[in-house]
Design a protein around this motif. Sequence first.
Motif, PDB file in Angstrom:
ATOM      1  N   GLU A 181       0.859  -1.046   0.073  1.00 57.12           N
ATOM      2  CA  GLU A 181      -0.013  -0.209   0.071  1.00 57.12           C
ATOM      3  C   GLU A 181       0.952   1.145   0.062  1.00 57.12           C
ATOM      4  OE1 GLU A 181      -3.704   2.131   2.311  1.00 57.12           O
ATOM      5  OE2 GLU A 181      -2.944   0.092   3.088  1.00 57.12           O
ATOM      6  N   ARG A 182       1.862   1.450   0.756  1.00 56.88           N
ATOM      7  CA  ARG A 182       2.734   2.562   0.652  1.00 56.88           C
ATOM      8  C   ARG A 182       3.317   2.641  -0.699  1.00 56.88           C
ATOM      9  NH1 ARG A 182       4.144   0.629   6.015  1.00 56.88           N
ATOM     10  NH2 ARG A 182       6.165  -0.262   5.532  1.00 56.88           N
ATOM     11  N   LEU A 183       4.177   1.620  -1.172  1.00 58.58           N
ATOM     12  CA  LEU A 183       4.690   1.762  -2.561  1.00 58.58           C
ATOM     13  C   LEU A 183       3.555   2.245  -3.504  1.00 58.58           C
ATOM     14  CD1 LEU A 183       6.876  -1.434  -2.595  1.00 58.58           C
ATOM     15  CD2 LEU A 183       7.619   0.925  -2.692  1.00 58.58           C
ATOM     16  N   TYR A 184       2.276   1.859  -3.581  1.00 59.51           N
ATOM     17  CA  TYR A 184       0.997   2.177  -4.388  1.00 59.51           C
ATOM     18  C   TYR A 184       0.826   3.499  -4.188  1.00 59.51           C
ATOM     19  CZ  TYR A 184      -3.697   2.508  -6.037  1.00 59.51           C
ATOM     20  OH  TYR A 184      -4.865   3.037  -6.588  1.00 59.51           O
ATOM     21  N   ASN A 185       0.821   4.166  -2.928  1.00 62.11           N
ATOM     22  CA  ASN A 185       0.452   5.544  -2.766  1.00 62.11           C
ATOM     23  C   ASN A 185       1.689   6.508  -3.198  1.00 62.11           C
ATOM     24  OD1 ASN A 185      -1.964   4.985  -1.589  1.00 62.11           O
ATOM     25  ND2 ASN A 185      -1.481   4.737   0.399  1.00 62.11           N
ATOM     26  N   GLN A 186       2.919   5.844  -2.837  1.00 61.89           N
ATOM     27  CA  GLN A 186       4.158   6.537  -3.354  1.00 61.89           C
ATOM     28  C   GLN A 186       4.170   6.719  -4.718  1.00 61.89           C
ATOM     29  OE1 GLN A 186       7.754   4.845  -2.127  1.00 61.89           O
ATOM     30  NE2 GLN A 186       9.015   6.646  -2.589  1.00 61.89           N
ATOM     31  N   ILE A 187       3.669   5.628  -5.670  1.00 60.63           N
ATOM     32  CA  ILE A 187       4.073   5.638  -7.133  1.00 60.63           C
ATOM     33  C   ILE A 187       3.034   6.608  -7.429  1.00 60.63           C
ATOM     34  CG2 ILE A 187       3.222   4.414  -9.167  1.00 60.63           C
ATOM     35  CD1 ILE A 187       4.594   1.934  -7.762  1.00 60.63           C
ATOM     36  N   TRP A 188       1.791   6.878  -7.136  1.00 56.83           N
ATOM     37  CA  TRP A 188       0.863   7.929  -7.420  1.00 56.83           C
ATOM     38  C   TRP A 188       1.323   9.281  -7.227  1.00 56.83           C
ATOM     39  CZ3 TRP A 188      -2.765   7.694 -11.127  1.00 56.83           C
ATOM     40  CH2 TRP A 188      -3.151   6.546 -11.421  1.00 56.83           C
ATOM     41  N   GLY A 189       2.093   9.344  -5.958  1.00 54.41           N
ATOM     42  CA  GLY A 189       2.678  10.631  -5.646  1.00 54.41           C
ATOM     43  C   GLY A 189       3.575  11.177  -6.481  1.00 54.41           C
ATOM     44  N   MET A 190       4.500  10.206  -6.871  1.00 58.34           N
ATOM     45  CA  MET A 190       5.506  10.488  -8.146  1.00 58.34           C
ATOM     46  C   MET A 190       4.784  10.702  -9.382  1.00 58.34           C
ATOM     47  SD  MET A 190       8.021   7.289  -7.170  1.00 58.34           S
ATOM     48  CE  MET A 190       8.841   7.366  -8.738  1.00 58.34           C
ATOM     49  N   PHE A 191       3.773  10.164  -9.540  1.00 62.93           N
ATOM     50  CA  PHE A 191       2.950  10.508 -11.036  1.00 62.93           C
ATOM     51  C   PHE A 191       2.455  11.914 -10.861  1.00 62.93           C
ATOM     52  CE2 PHE A 191      -1.278  11.278 -12.703  1.00 62.93           C
ATOM     53  CZ  PHE A 191      -1.100  10.996 -14.004  1.00 62.93           C
ATOM     54  N   GLU A 192       1.791  12.307  -9.777  1.00 64.91           N
ATOM     55  CA  GLU A 192       1.302  13.691  -9.471  1.00 64.91           C
ATOM     56  C   GLU A 192       2.640  14.697  -9.302  1.00 64.91           C
ATOM     57  OE1 GLU A 192      -1.077  13.521  -6.301  1.00 64.91           O
ATOM     58  OE2 GLU A 192      -2.843  12.552  -7.319  1.00 64.91           O
ATOM     59  N   ASP A 193       3.504  14.371  -8.737  1.00 65.48           N
ATOM     60  CA  ASP A 193       4.765  15.334  -8.515  1.00 65.48           C
ATOM     61  C   ASP A 193       5.208  15.694 -10.071  1.00 65.48           C
ATOM     62  OD1 ASP A 193       4.347  15.252  -5.926  1.00 65.48           O
ATOM     63  OD2 ASP A 193       6.461  14.009  -5.687  1.00 65.48           O
ATOM     64  N   LEU A 194       5.458  14.737 -10.947  1.00 66.58           N
ATOM     65  CA  LEU A 194       5.863  14.644 -12.219  1.00 66.58           C
ATOM     66  C   LEU A 194       5.162  15.776 -13.068  1.00 66.58           C
ATOM     67  CD1 LEU A 194       7.906  14.227 -14.573  1.00 66.58           C
ATOM     68  CD2 LEU A 194       6.897  12.251 -15.105  1.00 66.58           C
ATOM     69  N   ALA A 195       3.727  15.418 -12.824  1.00 65.36           N
ATOM     70  CA  ALA A 195       2.888  16.128 -13.686  1.00 65.36           C
ATOM     71  C   ALA A 195       2.815  17.644 -13.258  1.00 65.36           C
ATOM     72  CB  ALA A 195       1.288  15.733 -13.642  1.00 65.36           C
ATOM     73  N   ARG A 196       2.962  17.960 -11.977  1.00 67.15           N
ATOM     74  CA  ARG A 196       3.120  19.190 -11.348  1.00 67.15           C
ATOM     75  C   ARG A 196       4.057  19.945 -11.802  1.00 67.15           C
ATOM     76  NH1 ARG A 196       0.190  16.728  -7.403  1.00 67.15           N
ATOM     77  NH2 ARG A 196      -1.926  17.064  -7.251  1.00 67.15           N
ATOM     78  N   ALA A 197       5.384  19.250 -11.610  1.00 68.43           N
ATOM     79  CA  ALA A 197       6.628  20.032 -12.119  1.00 68.43           C
ATOM     80  C   ALA A 197       6.485  20.293 -13.536  1.00 68.43           C
ATOM     81  CB  ALA A 197       7.826  19.117 -11.549  1.00 68.43           C
ATOM     82  N   VAL A 198       6.097  19.450 -14.571  1.00 66.43           N
ATOM     83  CA  VAL A 198       6.196  19.794 -15.836  1.00 66.43           C
ATOM     84  C   VAL A 198       5.063  21.076 -15.837  1.00 66.43           C
ATOM     85  CG1 VAL A 198       5.595  18.935 -18.047  1.00 66.43           C
ATOM     86  CG2 VAL A 198       7.014  17.865 -16.331  1.00 66.43           C
TER      87      VAL A 198
END
Length: 660
Positions: free
Chosen positions: A298-315
């Motif tokens: 569950e932690r890895l799952y949430n971390q991956i979605w956090g990475m996705f959102e981080d990349l989307a917002r950074a770009v």
Amino acid sequence: MTAELARGQNHTLPQTRLEIRVSAGTPVVAGATLGDERGTVRGVEWIAHPGSPQLPGLEVSQQAAADHRLAVDLEALPPGAHRVTVLLALPVGVGGPTRFGAVPAPFVAVTGLDGDEIASFTLTGLDAESAVSALELYRRQDAWKVRAVGQGYAGGLAEMLADQGVTDAAQLAGSIQEAVTRGLARSVAPPPPRTPEGDRVRHTTGPADHRPSAPPAAPEPPEPLTDPTTTAPPHTAPGPAAAGPSVAGPAAGGPINYAHPRRQHAAPPSPPPAAPPAQPGQAAQPVAGDATGWSMDERLYNQIWGMFEDLARAVAAYRSAVDFAESRMDQELDRALSDPRNRIGGAGDRAREAARAKRDELASRAREALDRDLAQLAAEAAVVEPALPAAYAGWGNPVWHAHRVPMEIPMALRIGDLHLPERTDLRIPLLVRLPLERGIWVDSGRTASEAAASMDTDRLRRAAMETAVAHAARLLAVYPPGEFAVHVIDPAGSAAGPLAPLVEAGVLAGPPAAGPGGVASVLAHLTRRVDLVQMAVRAGAADSLPSDLDTGEQLLVVNDFPHGFDDRAVTQLRYLADEGPAVGVHLLMVADREEASAYGPVLDPLWRSLLRITPVADSHLADPWVGHAWTYEPLTIPPGSRVLEQVLAAVAEARRAAGR
């Protein structure tokens, strides 16, 4: 519903009497300026600040505070005012922080008078800036909108006011800071941290001390990506769905924090793994599984979605900053060249050079910030990828070679990778929740991608079917023995080659159905199952289902649709797509939509109900939240690898051991 904005995004305001709420972790100065159609501030009488807190239709705080409430009445603004820009600045000369990179990211929300949020913006990614234009309310064609700006100024209030065309900006900034200093005794200290039950968690640098008495529901990730040719619902996310650039900047006196301010970090019963201690002068290292969760998966799952959102917002932040630089250059050129005397001779050339130099400087600073964020995300991805369980891992991950069929269904399944053109080697796993909530369509037609254009039609169709077989194998491998069945419809028998691994392993529910009779038989069987389970559930009589009915999850793989399908079969397929997922029947279709165009719009609901993926890299997944077109990369089996056959053999062995 609150619109959570990223830099550059705008949102229509449904009313003109508003309140702007500012929440920061330290006392800040809040003010506002009025601008004309060009955004120019006509004079000090159009600036609201602690020394002059009231203007027609606008009122700001008279002191520095950790929380502010600014009142705005857009209909009462002075004539000619078309823009309201909200400004934040750190007090100077009082011994407090001198840059926003050393304080928690401020949060700004536009609300109605009833307190309901209309739009919000988290100002992340700031570093040396001591003043920032947070957001602006502007008039566009007799309607008012709000735009997230987030433009920081290392030169403080003076530079920010000068950028808006204010004369004697340095003198005015000094008088504002003097007024703040005089009222500093009245400044409001930051409120104590609240638990998630008491208020929204806006930012955090690690697990909170609060421990809930019951496991929190896992944040449901957004269904983030849609085919832009469909009319999918907008992207919404009740979980970590904030605006702004991705990775938080350096903390004061400490290492870089890899956690996005809006990633959820409420501490689970067993704390996530601790980061290894950083060496002196070096940044802290990212850790796999540092998100919230009650298990590592569950932690890895949430971390991956956090990475996705981080990349989307950074770009998104980078692209909006570049757009802002271009727009600013155009405005400066318009102002400079509006005088005919400047159009000829050296004055016009100097104005052009100065505007372009400023544009290049702003774009360069935005690129530096983006590169820093991308480097942090790449470091996090390098740590996370090797730690993924089989359901989240690519075919090249060694975890598949030691895979054993589990006894419980995992949270999600990886169906590909996503990346953006700003850094194509930074891949984010695309996860879908299990059980599947919607079917999948593998597009076997020619798309706009270069990879598809370079392949002949037969090879593209074979690749599409191989992709479908690989996904079916992954689903079989992550479900407990006997709890997942795969049916195949191959009307013309053209997919015998790609289907060979499934057939030879003996993991299909039956031989691939061919011809009109086979198509009708499989569809009738699955339609009957959906009808019976629905009736049993509605009647509360699940124990009355026939003994020969398989209540496990069912997957129907359809090759080369619509060949072999008559009108009745098409109707049944649409029924399965609409009603099947709720009772455990899912579609995995391999089809070329153009070939199905003969059916007309009758199939449009079918295509919209499925998640479209491709057998080759293709930039077709649209994120309506920030406007990105994500490139989807299918999962590929390493050349010469026998991992697919090994996984299917393990599935077959587990079924035999379980007597299934």
